[in-house]
Design a protein around this motif. Structure first.
Motif, PDB file in Angstrom:
ATOM      1  N   GLN A   1       3.428   6.265  21.685  1.00 25.84           N
ATOM      2  CA  GLN A   1       4.196   7.698  21.865  1.00 25.84           C
ATOM      3  C   GLN A   1       3.728   8.331  20.309  1.00 25.84           C
ATOM      4  O   GLN A   1       3.417   7.850  19.508  1.00 25.84           O
ATOM      5  N   GLY A   2       3.669   9.696  20.853  1.00 26.65           N
ATOM      6  CA  GLY A   2       3.443  10.692  19.843  1.00 26.65           C
ATOM      7  C   GLY A   2       3.614  12.213  20.225  1.00 26.65           C
ATOM      8  O   GLY A   2       4.295  12.514  21.078  1.00 26.65           O
ATOM      9  N   TYR A   3       3.011  13.085  19.446  1.00 27.15           N
ATOM     10  CA  TYR A   3       3.374  14.365  19.565  1.00 27.15           C
ATOM     11  C   TYR A   3       2.008  15.348  19.549  1.00 27.15           C
ATOM     12  O   TYR A   3       0.894  14.854  18.736  1.00 27.15           O
ATOM     13  N   VAL A   4       2.009  16.227  20.602  1.00 29.74           N
ATOM     14  CA  VAL A   4       0.901  17.180  20.425  1.00 29.74           C
ATOM     15  C   VAL A   4       1.391  18.397  19.833  1.00 29.74           C
ATOM     16  O   VAL A   4       2.489  18.794  20.168  1.00 29.74           O
TER      17      VAL A   4
ATOM     18  N   LEU B   1      -8.548  10.676  22.018  1.00 30.03           N
ATOM     19  CA  LEU B   1      -7.839  11.475  21.188  1.00 30.03           C
ATOM     20  C   LEU B   1      -8.940  12.688  21.055  1.00 30.03           C
ATOM     21  O   LEU B   1      -8.600  13.855  21.226  1.00 30.03           O
ATOM     22  N   ARG B   2     -10.125  12.084  20.724  1.00 27.74           N
ATOM     23  CA  ARG B   2     -11.219  13.412  20.586  1.00 27.74           C
ATOM     24  C   ARG B   2     -11.504  14.032  21.770  1.00 27.74           C
ATOM     25  O   ARG B   2     -11.836  15.210  21.772  1.00 27.74           O
ATOM     26  N   GLN B   3     -11.537  13.286  22.984  1.00 27.02           N
ATOM     27  CA  GLN B   3     -11.752  14.033  24.398  1.00 27.02           C
ATOM     28  C   GLN B   3     -10.607  14.898  24.692  1.00 27.02           C
ATOM     29  O   GLN B   3     -10.892  15.933  25.156  1.00 27.02           O
ATOM     30  N   ALA B   4      -9.398  14.704  24.228  1.00 26.95           N
ATOM     31  CA  ALA B   4      -8.209  15.385  24.572  1.00 26.95           C
ATOM     32  C   ALA B   4      -8.277  16.863  23.734  1.00 26.95           C
ATOM     33  O   ALA B   4      -7.813  17.832  24.301  1.00 26.95           O
ATOM     34  N   ILE B   5      -8.941  16.730  22.440  1.00 24.67           N
ATOM     35  CA  ILE B   5      -9.306  18.132  21.903  1.00 24.67           C
ATOM     36  C   ILE B   5     -10.481  18.931  21.972  1.00 24.67           C
ATOM     37  O   ILE B   5     -10.733  19.786  21.484  1.00 24.67           O
ATOM     38  N   ARG B   6     -11.255  18.278  22.633  1.00 25.43           N
ATOM     39  CA  ARG B   6     -12.540  18.469  22.851  1.00 25.43           C
ATOM     40  C   ARG B   6     -12.643  20.078  23.464  1.00 25.43           C
ATOM     41  O   ARG B   6     -11.775  20.571  24.400  1.00 25.43           O
TER      42      ARG B   6
ATOM     43  N   ILE C   1      -2.889  16.136  17.108  1.00 29.31           N
ATOM     44  CA  ILE C   1      -2.248  14.811  17.578  1.00 29.31           C
ATOM     45  C   ILE C   1      -1.622  13.944  16.554  1.00 29.31           C
ATOM     46  O   ILE C   1      -2.291  13.518  15.642  1.00 29.31           O
ATOM     47  N   CYS C   2      -0.194  13.836  16.504  1.00 27.35           N
ATOM     48  CA  CYS C   2       0.437  12.883  15.660  1.00 27.35           C
ATOM     49  C   CYS C   2       0.858  11.709  16.461  1.00 27.35           C
ATOM     50  O   CYS C   2       1.158  11.865  17.432  1.00 27.35           O
TER      51      CYS C   2
ATOM     52  N   LYS D   1      -1.562  16.991  26.055  1.00 31.80           N
ATOM     53  CA  LYS D   1      -0.938  16.131  26.610  1.00 31.80           C
ATOM     54  C   LYS D   1      -1.227  15.877  28.083  1.00 31.80           C
ATOM     55  O   LYS D   1      -1.324  14.423  27.947  1.00 31.80           O
ATOM     56  N   ALA D   2      -1.603  16.571  28.903  1.00 28.58           N
ATOM     57  CA  ALA D   2      -1.875  15.820  30.498  1.00 28.58           C
ATOM     58  C   ALA D   2      -3.153  15.187  29.996  1.00 28.58           C
ATOM     59  O   ALA D   2      -3.324  14.050  30.805  1.00 28.58           O
TER      60      ALA D   2
END
Length: 178
Positions: free
Chosen positions: A125-128, A43-48, A65-66, A34-35
């Protein structure tokens, strides 16, 4: 009865501690993702750094990530090669409460501890969703149950022996000498 009740209370307290501890990894992953998202990364970098898994066989943490409707945008996990997301109500509760910690069982034999956090980036907006398998947690709970049952049996056995010895002692003291 009091002995069984006391052990029951101990079991419930320890079982809840074990289960709630399973949320530690998912909450850390969800908060970090989230941070990262809110700092502006893709998105890809967030879950790397999170390995891709099949949640039926892997114990490794996973992330999703939704969007604001709960539709999947990106994920590091699947179930039998299919994309899967938690039920819509999980997202509703997370939106209302700021987070949602749950056990999620998408099919028999597949239970996960998940944490869902809402995020917002420039009005998007979305959800992790972050989670991991509860297989090891369930093994700990079964071990605890076995230990509690053994403890109950030992305590009841010792109480029975003490009661018999006490009764025999009282009888020998109450017999008058001739």
């Amino acid at each position: 009865c009091a002995i069984v009740c006391m052990y029951g209370i101990v079991y419930i307290a320890l079982q809840q501690y074990i289960r709630l501890s399973a949320d530690e990894v998912p909450i850390r992953y969800a908060a970090d993702i989230k941070a990262r998202l809110e700092s502006g990364v893709s998105l890809r970098q967030a879950i790397r750094g999170i390995d891709s898994t099949d949640m039926q066989t892997s114990l490794a943490p996973f992330a999703m990530i939704c969007d604001h409707k709960g539709d999947l945008k990106i994920a590091t996990t699947n179930l039998h090669g299919r994309s899967i997301v938690p039920p819509a109500g999980v997202f509703t509760v997370a939106g209302q409460n700021g987070e949602n910690r749950r056990s999620w069982q998408p099919e028999a034999g597949v239970r996960n501890a998940i944490v869902v956090l809402p995020y917002s980036i420039n009005g998007d907006q979305g959800y992790v969703v972050a989670g991991h398998s509860l297989k090891e947690t369930e093994k700990r709970e079964q071990f605890l149950l076995g230990q509690i049952v053994v403890g109950i049996l030992i305590t009841l056995g010792a109480t029975f022996i003490i009661a018999i010895l006490t009764a025999a002692s009282v009888r020998t003291r109450s017999i008058p000498a001739i």
